[in-house]
Design an enzyme around this catalytic site. Structure first.
Site, PDB file in Angstrom:
ATOM      1  N   LYS A  75      -8.187   1.084   7.152  1.00 52.44           N
ATOM      2  CA  LYS A  75      -7.898   0.472   8.453  1.00 52.44           C
ATOM      3  C   LYS A  75      -9.020  -0.482   8.878  1.00 52.44           C
ATOM      4  CE  LYS A  75      -5.200   4.534   9.671  1.00 52.44           C
ATOM      5  NZ  LYS A  75      -5.167   5.808  10.423  1.00 52.44           N
ATOM      6  N   THR A 125       8.845  11.117   7.714  1.00 56.26           N
ATOM      7  CA  THR A 125       8.592  11.364   9.133  1.00 56.26           C
ATOM      8  C   THR A 125       8.761  10.103   9.977  1.00 56.26           C
ATOM      9  OG1 THR A 125       7.045  13.125   8.575  1.00 56.26           O
ATOM     10  CG2 THR A 125       6.888  12.201  10.785  1.00 56.26           C
ATOM     11  N   ASP A 138      -9.067   6.894   4.571  1.00 59.65           N
ATOM     12  CA  ASP A 138      -8.001   6.408   5.442  1.00 59.65           C
ATOM     13  C   ASP A 138      -8.572   5.455   6.499  1.00 59.65           C
ATOM     14  OD1 ASP A 138      -5.135   6.876   6.713  1.00 59.65           O
ATOM     15  OD2 ASP A 138      -6.582   7.108   8.332  1.00 59.65           O
ATOM     16  N   GLY A 175       9.997   7.056   8.829  1.00 56.01           N
ATOM     17  CA  GLY A 175      11.272   6.418   8.508  1.00 56.01           C
ATOM     18  C   GLY A 175      12.430   7.028   9.274  1.00 56.01           C
ATOM     19  N   GLY A 213      -1.424   3.913  14.742  1.00 58.85           N
ATOM     20  CA  GLY A 213      -0.131   4.387  15.222  1.00 58.85           C
ATOM     21  C   GLY A 213       0.495   3.496  16.268  1.00 58.85           C
TER      22      GLY A 213
END
Length: 438
Positions: free
Chosen positions: A209, A19, A205, A21, A138
């Site tokens: 971070k 997605t 996840d 890449g 993101g």
């Protein structure tokens, strides 16, 4: 005037055609002329490493771009962009790229949170640049501000919504009354959640971070296993109703804070109550936001889309452009090696607040008895609310008691909780959540 033939070129090898890449490949090809004008060099996408070169992708390039031969893909690469995810073989391939003198861009949060220090040191020794803006939140530019803009300040705390899946689920539960399972199913349908959402809803996840944010905020090495982690799978409708009645909203927060006594950093991820007027409380759907507190800058918030192919590709390209500009100027790559040692402290050392909802006997003296456990452990009650209990019967009358504490040491709050559970007038402790914000 430099002619097209005289324009220098930089070779870019892309590892991963998924997605993100695919979107990086799209930007490098469709925006090639604009990128060249901005930096004065061509960014040439040479090859894309994929497991299946024949597969159809979100953005399809001619077949000659795709290869499953890693040596062919990485040959003569000035910049290697790793977007495969996972620990292996990503770790080996990044080390291979560094060893051959290539600069590296990655969005691999799990890898950086477990083996980051090894990779940072390897890049520093090789004099190449390792950049990873896409690993956290993101499209939101948060890592560069921590590394550069705030490098002359003292960051004391970083608190953020860094997982879009969990934020969407909690937002749906709060605004529509959806159950956890229904909100998760809708998140999967919309593409916000993976088919296996364990790392998201379990908090892992966000924890990865948190470790990366702490590394840059406090200039010290931290790893995933140092992050206290709770997920959101146990959050119920009762939790949301109790939070709303007290003027709060539930968010899954990643928090990294530096303490002076004892000296060190506490890293934690858990569901948290925030006052509805807090800036993070207004972050809806699958968006992310990071709230930074610094000694001189004060309070700052960074907000935007925290996932998705195009937004994450934007962060990747920011790193690619930064490396390209540096290579054109010359000089060694910028490193992110830790400069000092800071202890990672247990969550019991932090100071926070609790909201506790208790089902207790509806009888004289019960409130005083429950409140007494707080006093015994030096925890002050900020507010208390009693509401009817739908489970109450004529034979056993019960009520719901909701307590919000003042700030206290986590270890004291934990002892208060255990003491409350052991009271004979308490049927059950239905909800316990930490509270942040003023």
């Amino acid at each position: 005037m430099t002619t097209a033939s005289e324009t220098p070129a930089l070779n870019i090898a892309l590892l991963g055609g998924g997605t993100v890449g695919s979107q990086v490949a799209r930007i490098l090809t469709e925006d090639a002329d604009a990128l060249t004008q901005r930096i004065g060099a061509k960014l040439q996408l040479t090859k894309i490493f994929v497991r299946n070169p024949q597969a159809t992708r979100d953005y399809q390039l001619p077949a000659e771009y795709y290869s499953d031969d890693i040596d062919e893909v990485m040959a003569d690469a000035d910049i290697v962009v790793e977007l495969m995810g996972g620990i292996d073989p990503a770790r080996e391939l990044i080390l291979k790229a560094i060893a051959q003198g290539s600069n590296v861009v990655t969005g691999n949060k799990a890898l950086l949170a477990t083996h980051g220090n090894e990779l940072y040191e390897a890049a520093a020794q090789a004099g190449v640049q390792l950049s990873f803006e896409a690993a956290v939140a993101g499209a939101i530019p948060i890592l560069r501000p921590l590394r550069d803009s705030l490098s002359g300040d003292r960051v004391t705390r970083v608190m953020g919504i860094v997982n879009g899946t969990t934020n969407y689920i909690l937002d749906q539960m709060d605004t529509t009354g959806a159950s956890f399972n229904d909100a998760l199913a809708e998140a999967q349908r919309l593409g916000y959640a993976e088919a296996d959402p364990t790392a998201d809803v379990g908090g892992e996840d966000a924890a990865a971070k948190a470790a990366i944010l702490a590394h840059l905020a406090f200039h010290a090495p931290f790893t995933l296993d140092q992050v206290y982690t709770e997920g959101i799978a146990e959050i119920t409708d009762l939790d949301h109703k109790a939070a709303a009645s007290a003027g709060y909203i539930i968010k899954l927060l990643a928090i990294a804070e530096q303490l002076d006594d004892p000296a060190g950093v506490v890293l934690r991820v858990h569901p948290t109550l925030l006052p509805r007027q807090h800036p993070l409380a207004s972050v809806r759907d699958a968006y992310n936001a990071v709230f930074v507190e610094a000694e001189n800058a004060g309070e700052l918030m960074f907000y935007g889309p925290g996932a998705g192919g195009a937004p994450t590709a934007s962060a990747v390209m920011g790193d690619v452009m930064s490396i390209a500009k540096r290579k054109l100027r010359g000089g060694p790559g910028r490193t992110h090696t830790a400069r000092r040692e800071l202890d990672s402290l247990e969550i019991g050392e932090t100071t926070t607040r609790y909201m506790m909802v208790v089902r207790a006997a509806d009888a004289p003296g019960v409130l005083a008895k429950v409140a007494g456990t707080f006093a015994e452990h030096n925890v002050s009650i900020k507010s208390m609310n009693q509401t009817p209990d739908v489970a109450s019967t004529e034979e056993h009358k019960t009520a719901l008691l909701s307590f919000i504490t003042h700030r206290a040491k986590e270890s004291q709050l934990a002892k208060t909780l255990e003491a409350t559970k052991s009271l004979d007038v308490v049927d059950d402790v239905l909800s316990v959540m930490r509270v942040e914000g003023k």
